[in-house]
Design a protein around this motif. Structure first.
Motif, PDB file in Angstrom:
ATOM      1  N   ILE A   1       0.866  -1.177   0.000  1.00  0.00           N
ATOM      2  CA  ILE A   1       0.000   0.000   0.000  1.00  0.00           C
ATOM      3  C   ILE A   1       0.904   1.228   0.000  1.00  0.00           C
ATOM      4  O   ILE A   1       1.738   1.396   0.890  1.00  0.00           O
ATOM      5  CB  ILE A   1      -0.922   0.010   1.238  1.00  0.00           C
TER       6      ILE A   1
ATOM      7  N   PHE B   1      -6.361   5.405   5.446  1.00  0.00           N
ATOM      8  CA  PHE B   1      -6.276   4.415   4.377  1.00  0.00           C
ATOM      9  C   PHE B   1      -6.970   3.136   4.831  1.00  0.00           C
ATOM     10  O   PHE B   1      -7.166   2.896   6.027  1.00  0.00           O
ATOM     11  CB  PHE B   1      -4.814   4.121   4.012  1.00  0.00           C
TER      12      PHE B   1
ATOM     13  N   VAL C   1       2.965  -1.104   4.249  1.00  0.00           N
ATOM     14  CA  VAL C   1       2.456   0.225   3.926  1.00  0.00           C
ATOM     15  C   VAL C   1       3.639   1.190   3.794  1.00  0.00           C
ATOM     16  O   VAL C   1       4.392   1.401   4.748  1.00  0.00           O
ATOM     17  CB  VAL C   1       1.478   0.735   5.010  1.00  0.00           C
TER      18      VAL C   1
ATOM     19  N   TYR D   1       1.205  -7.523   5.489  1.00  0.00           N
ATOM     20  CA  TYR D   1       0.783  -6.317   4.786  1.00  0.00           C
ATOM     21  C   TYR D   1       1.822  -5.224   5.016  1.00  0.00           C
ATOM     22  O   TYR D   1       2.295  -5.023   6.140  1.00  0.00           O
ATOM     23  CB  TYR D   1      -0.600  -5.852   5.266  1.00  0.00           C
TER      24      TYR D   1
END
Length: 426
Positions: free
Chosen positions: A177, A204, A274, A272
């Motif tokens: 991201i 986000f 970012v 994940y």
């Protein structure tokens, strides 16, 4: 530290020469963008050592010097120095500098291994410069190259390689991201994240699977949850459903590194990542004695578009400078001044935080711009606590033109001391 693209090469490394200003008079030297951004993807199986090859090909029609900076921020990526074909690869504490001399159209390769342990995507960033050999621009010291020849001497490539992990069922790790936060101004420096001189926020969506995730504390950033779909306690994110959740990142510096990584506590869940980047119009490099203590004020006559990177002192936590003095041979060439953003109150004797503010910034300006010169001095300050600090001042004045720089570009600096600055402008 992020490297400047070639358009910045034409505008900022030349310190804002007229070519980069909005004034119509600058049209004789239009800005030239000789840069490129390349995004590549590589897929590797979990638990295996997957080998990838990066090929660098000289884009010029003449011999070029390749310079590559590689900073692997993920432990799953290892640069294979022995298996690479470029001339030299130097490992500086796990950052790599690659150099090679390439004939027109010639290539060399750098190999690396990617060994993912789970569904985690690793990003590898590279800054790549292809410099035409100096001899092709300057066959003799008396050669006067054109503006275009000098600016297009380098081809700059910003390369992003996303390394995706794949498990035995064919599941692929999630994309990174990427969050860009626009800002009028931001701060940098070793202490920027802790002084909270300015904060930038951005919300986000994190489409994470249900479960718990630990996350790191990157430089200059903090997180909070926006709704009941997830919660944050210390460094653990709890996601309550497979619908993910909404988060807000707050950044207190002009960059956030490393990326924010959410590591799953439930086996099989993906990782994940970012990336947060602040896109600011002005950047203040915060100085804090005794560790970061040098101001670099400049006046460059061809910088019609103004300065966007400013060295600044900072006051916080009710600090006050009760007295200050500029000393040294060139002391009359400088003055203490407030900044365009979040300025301190500066008088002839004191520097203080304005009422209602938690902190403020001050800087050093040049008072004498009558000739091309370099000046040095020192700023000595006394705080209300009684402690004292000393800041160095290295100032530069350049009244040289683009033509000056071109006339002296091929001359060794030692042959023309007055125009050393012109030689360095490009």
């Amino acid at each position: 530290m992020k490297k400047l693209k070639n358009l910045t090469f034409a505008c900022l490394l030349i310190l804002g020469l007229a070519a980069c200003a909005d004034d119509n008079k600058s049209s004789n030297n239009p800005p030239i963008d000789n840069s490129e951004t390349v995004t590549l993807e590589f897929t590797g199986e979990i638990g295996k050592e997957n080998v990838n090859t990066i090929t660098f090909t000289n884009p010029h029609a003449v011999e070029a010097d390749l310079e590559v900076y590689i900073n692997p921020t993920d432990s799953t990526i290892k640069i294979d120095t022995a298996g690479s074909s470029c001339d030299n690869i130097v490992n500086n504490y796990n950052s790599y500098n690659v150099t090679s001399k390439l004939a027109a159209g010639e290539s060399c390769e750098v190999k690396y291994t990617y060994t993912p342990a789970g569904l985690d995507t690793a990003l590898l960033k590279l800054n790549v410069d292809y410099f035409k050999s100096m001899a092709t621009i300057c066959p003799t010291p008396d050669t006067v190259p054109s503006y275009e020849q000098v600016i297009t001497r380098n081809k700059y490539v910003e390369m992003y390689i996303y390394n995706y992990a794949v498990d035995s069922n064919g599941n692929k790790s999630p994309e990174h991201i990427n969050i860009e936060i626009p800002a009028e101004w931001s701060v940098t420096g070793s202490n920027a994240a802790y002084l909270n001189a300015v904060a930038h926020t951005q919300s986000f969506d994190l489409m994470a699977k249900q479960g718990e995730y630990s996350f790191n504390n990157p430089y200059g950033a903090s997180l909070k949850s926006n709704n009941e779909n997830c919660s944050i306690l210390n460094n653990t994110l709890t996601v309550n459903s497979n619908n993910g959740c909404s988060l807000t990142v707050t950044a207190t510096a002009n960059y956030v590194e490393p990326p924010i990584k959410f590591s799953p506590k439930q086996e099989g869940n993906p990782y994940y990542n970012v990336n947060v980047d602040i896109k600011s119009n002005y950047t203040y490099n915060l100085l804090s004695a005794p560790y970061s203590t040098t101001f670099y004020p400049e006046y460059i006559a061809t910088n019609l578009s103004g300065y966007t990177y400013i060295y600044a002192g900072v006051l916080s936590n009710n600090e006050k400078i009760t007295s200050y003095e500029i000393t040294g041979t060139n002391k009359d060439k400088f003055k203490v001044a407030g900044t365009k953003h979040n300025s301190c109150t500066v008088t002839n004797t004191e520097i203080s935080i304005p009422a209602g503010k938690e902190n403020c910034l001050f800087t050093i300006e040049i008072t004498d711009i009558s000739k091309t010169a370099e000046y040095t001095a020192a700023l000595n300050t006394t705080l209300s606590t009684g402690s004292t600090n000393t800041y160095n001042i290295n100032g530069t004045v350049s009244l040289l033109t683009i033509d000056d720089a071109l006339q002296n570009y091929c001359k060794p600096p030692s042959q023309n001391k007055e125009n050393n600055k012109a030689y360095k402008l490009f």
